[in-house]
Design a protein around this motif. Structure first.
Motif, PDB file in Angstrom:
ATOM      1  N   ARG A  73       0.835  -1.218   0.192  1.00 28.80           N
ATOM      2  CA  ARG A  73       0.136  -0.116  -0.096  1.00 28.80           C
ATOM      3  C   ARG A  73       0.911   1.308   0.006  1.00 28.80           C
ATOM      4  O   ARG A  73       0.571   2.262  -0.676  1.00 28.80           O
ATOM      5  N   GLU A  81       1.050   4.012  -3.160  1.00 30.62           N
ATOM      6  CA  GLU A  81       0.406   5.651  -2.689  1.00 30.62           C
ATOM      7  C   GLU A  81       1.577   6.423  -2.592  1.00 30.62           C
ATOM      8  O   GLU A  81       1.115   7.690  -2.799  1.00 30.62           O
ATOM      9  N   PHE A  97     -10.992   8.559  -0.916  1.00 33.51           N
ATOM     10  CA  PHE A  97      -9.606   8.440  -0.367  1.00 33.51           C
ATOM     11  C   PHE A  97      -9.590   7.723   0.822  1.00 33.51           C
ATOM     12  O   PHE A  97     -10.472   7.458   1.525  1.00 33.51           O
ATOM     13  N   SER A  98      -8.526   7.107   0.841  1.00 34.55           N
ATOM     14  CA  SER A  98      -8.210   6.278   2.243  1.00 34.55           C
ATOM     15  C   SER A  98      -8.609   6.974   3.357  1.00 34.55           C
ATOM     16  O   SER A  98      -8.226   8.279   3.225  1.00 34.55           O
ATOM     17  N   TYR A 151     -11.483   5.270   2.694  1.00 35.47           N
ATOM     18  CA  TYR A 151     -12.513   4.978   1.763  1.00 35.47           C
ATOM     19  C   TYR A 151     -13.820   4.964   2.337  1.00 35.47           C
ATOM     20  O   TYR A 151     -14.258   3.767   3.151  1.00 35.47           O
ATOM     21  N   THR A 175      -9.579   8.186  -7.153  1.00 40.52           N
ATOM     22  CA  THR A 175      -9.095   7.587  -5.764  1.00 40.52           C
ATOM     23  C   THR A 175      -7.559   7.992  -5.725  1.00 40.52           C
ATOM     24  O   THR A 175      -6.890   8.774  -6.300  1.00 40.52           O
ATOM     25  N   ASP A 176      -6.989   7.177  -4.761  1.00 37.18           N
ATOM     26  CA  ASP A 176      -5.539   7.602  -4.387  1.00 37.18           C
ATOM     27  C   ASP A 176      -4.955   6.122  -4.543  1.00 37.18           C
ATOM     28  O   ASP A 176      -3.644   6.437  -4.065  1.00 37.18           O
ATOM     29  N   SER A 177      -5.299   5.186  -4.954  1.00 37.47           N
ATOM     30  CA  SER A 177      -4.484   3.973  -5.170  1.00 37.47           C
ATOM     31  C   SER A 177      -4.985   3.063  -6.041  1.00 37.47           C
ATOM     32  O   SER A 177      -6.227   3.212  -6.163  1.00 37.47           O
ATOM     33  N   SER A 224      -7.091   0.712  -4.480  1.00 34.13           N
ATOM     34  CA  SER A 224      -8.616   1.252  -3.695  1.00 34.13           C
ATOM     35  C   SER A 224      -9.774   0.236  -4.277  1.00 34.13           C
ATOM     36  O   SER A 224      -9.742  -0.263  -5.196  1.00 34.13           O
ATOM     37  N   ASP A 228      -5.834   7.577 -10.293  1.00 32.25           N
ATOM     38  CA  ASP A 228      -5.564   7.472  -8.908  1.00 32.25           C
ATOM     39  C   ASP A 228      -4.651   8.786  -8.701  1.00 32.25           C
ATOM     40  O   ASP A 228      -3.461   8.836  -9.381  1.00 32.25           O
TER      41      ASP A 228
END
Length: 286
Positions: free
Chosen positions: A30, A34, A199-200, A202, A224-226, A229, A240
């Motif tokens: 992760r 990220e 975003f985390s 989530y 999103t950020d990954s 996700s 991402d």
């Protein structure tokens, strides 16, 4: 099959094999997905501390993907950063911690400004023309456009809603007002598009609505950020975003820039097709 030879190949391999990794190795996975620029610039000891694992876990992670050592894998992150950034001094400056005993507004402004500039300067390397055009195509042809982004992601969805209505697109903002989140999403159909932003860690509500839209046959644009996700696997187009982070607070500047990019591109597309009036009528400044 041998170790991946580019960062993109490595990121894809990590995403494919994520579920088969141990819990500790998933923590590393992760973080690597990220924070690629941090991985490129920091020492093994520092990265292990940020991943909350022993340094030996990083070595095990590299071995799991057939590298001879962590530094061999880290070189992929460094090479990618060199390709994106011509100034070595810029990278070094951004990697240094400038936190002082007294943190005032001017210091925070300087940190956010420089970090946001770095993030935004590399967006055009991160998203292909094909991705951007596909997202605009989906928005142009959508019968209805649904938007969901809760908590920190809410400003992105509300801005989409504001702007899309100026483009005369049938738009529905899912915000859960009055506890009616399920009711707001219940009419999503096959010819519709949903822009889901999360975003985390989530928001569960956003993931649930996205799953419902996916099962209904709607097309999904995820912000999103990954790459891992929960929205990524449900999306037709997944952006991402690597946002700036200062003192534990993440920015929304790059996400808003992406939103504006898609919206202005759509405005010009609709204008050229004769589907709307002069783009000057849109109050982009408000």
């Amino acid at each position: 099959m041998g170790a991946p030879t580019s960062l993109d190949q490595l990121q894809q391999a990590i995403s494919r094999n994520y579920d088969d990794l141990s819990k500790r190795l998933q923590q590393v996975a992760r973080f690597l997905l990220e924070h690629p620029n941090t991985v490129a610039l920091e020492t093994v000891a520092s990265l292990a501390e940020q991943c909350d694992v022993p340094p030996s876990t990083l070595v095990r992670f590299a071995a799991a993907f057939e590298y001879n050592g962590f530094s061999e894998m880290q070189n992929l992150f460094r090479q990618a950063l060199v390709e994106q950034t011509s100034s070595y001094s810029e990278r070094v400056k951004l990697s240094k911690s400038t936190v002082s005993t007294t943190i005032d507004a001017s210091h925070i402004l300087e940190e956010f400004s420089s970090s946001n500039a770095f993030s935004m300067n590399h967006m055009n390397h991160h998203f292909s023309q094909e991705m951007l055009n596909k997202a605009v195509d989906l928005l142009e042809n959508a019968q209805n456009i649904y938007l969901i982004g809760l908590r920190r992601a809410f400003p992105i969805s509300s801005y989409f809603a504001y702007s899309l209505r100026h483009l005369n697109k049938t738009t529905h903002l899912i915000d859960g007002g009055g506890g009616m989140l399920i009711e707001q999403a219940s009419n999503i159909r096959k010819n519709d598009v949903i822009i889901a932003t999360a975003f985390s860690p989530y928001a569960k509500e956003t993931v649930n609505v996205c799953e419902y839209a996916f099962k209904a046959g709607a097309q999904v644009i995820a912000i999103t950020d990954s790459k891992i996700s929960p929205l990524a696997a449900l999306s037709d187009v997944c952006f991402d975003i690597k946002e700036a982070e200062v003192l534990g607070f993440r920015s929304l500047t790059s996400s808003m820039t992406l939103a504006q990019t898609l919206l202005v591109a759509l405005a010009y597309r609709l204008n050229s097709d004769g589907k709307m009036g002069d783009t000057k009528q849109i109050e982009w400044k408000h």
